[in-house]
Design an enzyme around this catalytic site. Sequence first.
Site, PDB file in Angstrom:
ATOM      1  N   LYS A  95     -13.994  -0.012  -4.384  1.00 48.77           N
ATOM      2  CA  LYS A  95     -15.063   0.337  -3.405  1.00 48.77           C
ATOM      3  C   LYS A  95     -16.266   0.912  -4.129  1.00 48.77           C
ATOM      4  CE  LYS A  95     -12.240   1.132   0.652  1.00 48.77           C
ATOM      5  NZ  LYS A  95     -11.604   2.211   1.410  1.00 48.77           N
TER       6      LYS A  95
ATOM      7  N   GLU B  62       0.738  -1.475   0.008  1.00 45.55           N
ATOM      8  CA  GLU B  62       0.025  -0.186   0.116  1.00 45.55           C
ATOM      9  C   GLU B  62       0.919   1.259  -0.163  1.00 45.55           C
ATOM     10  OE1 GLU B  62      -4.440  -0.778   1.793  1.00 45.55           O
ATOM     11  OE2 GLU B  62      -3.129   0.398   3.101  1.00 45.55           O
TER      12      GLU B  62
ATOM     13  N   HIS C 253       8.737 -26.859  -0.953  1.00 41.36           N
ATOM     14  CA  HIS C 253       8.078 -27.724  -1.657  1.00 41.36           C
ATOM     15  C   HIS C 253       6.892 -27.465  -2.629  1.00 41.36           C
ATOM     16  CE1 HIS C 253      10.373 -30.989   0.508  1.00 41.36           C
ATOM     17  NE2 HIS C 253      10.475 -29.767   1.469  1.00 41.36           N
TER      18      HIS C 253
HETATM   19  O1  PA5 Z   1      -3.388   1.323   6.060  1.00 38.30           O
HETATM   20  C1  PA5 Z   1      -4.570   1.503   5.824  1.00 38.30           C
HETATM   21  O2  PA5 Z   1      -4.815   2.938   6.019  1.00 38.30           O
HETATM   22  C2  PA5 Z   1      -5.719   0.777   5.486  1.00 38.30           C
HETATM   23  O3  PA5 Z   1      -5.424  -0.528   5.196  1.00 38.30           O
HETATM   24  C3  PA5 Z   1      -6.744   0.980   6.448  1.00 38.30           C
HETATM   25  O4  PA5 Z   1      -6.271   0.331   7.588  1.00 38.30           O
HETATM   26  C4  PA5 Z   1      -8.108  -0.080   6.023  1.00 38.30           C
HETATM   27  O5  PA5 Z   1      -8.350   0.185   4.752  1.00 38.30           O
HETATM   28  C5  PA5 Z   1      -9.096   0.066   7.152  1.00 38.30           C
HETATM   29  O6  PA5 Z   1      -9.314   1.379   7.404  1.00 38.30           O
HETATM   30  P1  PA5 Z   1     -10.240   1.942   8.607  1.00 38.30           P
HETATM   31  O7  PA5 Z   1      -9.515   1.712   9.572  1.00 38.30           O
HETATM   32  O8  PA5 Z   1     -10.451   2.997   8.104  1.00 38.30           O
HETATM   33  O9  PA5 Z   1     -11.411   0.920   8.610  1.00 38.30           O
END
Ligand code: PA5
Length: 456
Positions: free
Chosen positions: A424, A289, A310
Amino acid sequence: MKNLDINISNVFPFISKDRFEEYDELTSYHIHQLHQRKGKGANFLGWLDLPSNITGESLREIEEVASELNKKIDVMVVVGIGGSYLGAKAVIDALSNTFGMAINGRPFPKMVFAGQNISEDYLGELVDFLDDKSYAITVISKSGTTTEPAIAFRILRNHLEKKFGKEEAGKRIVAITSADRGALRDLADDRGYKSFVIPDDVGGRYSLLTPVGMLPIVQAGFDIRKLVDGARKMEEMTRPGTPFWENPSAIYAAARNALYRQSPKTEILANYNPKLRYLAEWWKQLYGESEGKEKKGIFPASVTFTTDLHSMGQYIQEGERNLFETVISVLHPQREVCIPREENDDDQLNFLAGKRIDEVNKKAELGTMLAHVDGGVPNILINLPELNEYYLGQLMYFFEKACAISGYLMNVNPFDQPGVEAYKNNMFALLRKPGMEEETEMIYKRLKKKTEKPDM
Ligand code: PA5
């Protein structure tokens, strides 16, 4: 006391040392940018000095809430997705008994996770499992609007309220969310749930040392103070001004960046202890990310050896030469198990008799590293003295810091995730979410076109 260390000697057959030395100045520049809050995403740097800023009082509050809840439950359900569950899951899995046995004889609740998928089977089975259990829910979402945890929380909240009544259910729910935004904050305030705040300047995947990671970890019976101590040590070891060769995060960021620029576009995080499987999931989210944007980024993959030797071992040894490997090696296991001698040696294993299992594992590790380097796979080695709270604190802060430096080396913002919105938007349009009428019409038109037969 020993600390985490990094060995990149098996990177040098693939990149020249002179070229690597250029990263001394580069990483030092980016570390200063980071600490002076001058780089990209500078308003999301609350995690940077979190280890040294955490107060004893905030830790005590988390410990007290955990201990009160633990008195009445046998199962704790943690609801969250991405950065809102992976850090806690990584630490809990790394430290828990593989077969669910109690730690030091003390009973702690069984930790289960929800809201990290939208599987009907998963939720249906979870509700069945919880039917005859005394349980509580910690719901975690910074935005307070993420669909997966919101759905799971609604289902579980209803179940909990039916089982214990609204008042008692309310006492068994803890919300961890932003101070003043989102549906979860409103819900928590309206219904009077105990709540903790995720600071605005800490992104989900960097939130391990906030209540997001700390509450579930302490509920599972682990020492969050040692985790913080380890992270604090790593904060000290990676602070601005630390000589390049003494800063493990700078070396790691530099090595992976130098390799990426040369050719490999995939990094495989390998471990030799299945307890680290979720640590790898946390790492994949952190790096995927943070770096994967603007058509750039190293693809983070993971394997657990020797299991995956394996399966994926063949590809790593002889497949497309577009990868490098980072191995987490835990130097000392917690347990001691030796291979017994047998008189008749029917299975021809007496050459190993008397040896510890870990000795065999370490030889597998060394043999694999030599084979993979011979096969053209550069190798970065991260040595961790032991698998405990203190060294996990070191390791996870080490990765976070390196990830930020690495993102800056790639000239991307390591603290946003704009690409996550694409699925989304489509999902909400397909589900006809109010306010998305135009998108809904467009997406269904697009799907209709795809299924129409071409004119003859
Ligand atoms: O690293 C991040 O910001 C994302 O992976 C969020 O943690 C994830 O999308 C969950 O978001 P939220 O805590 O707003 O539900």
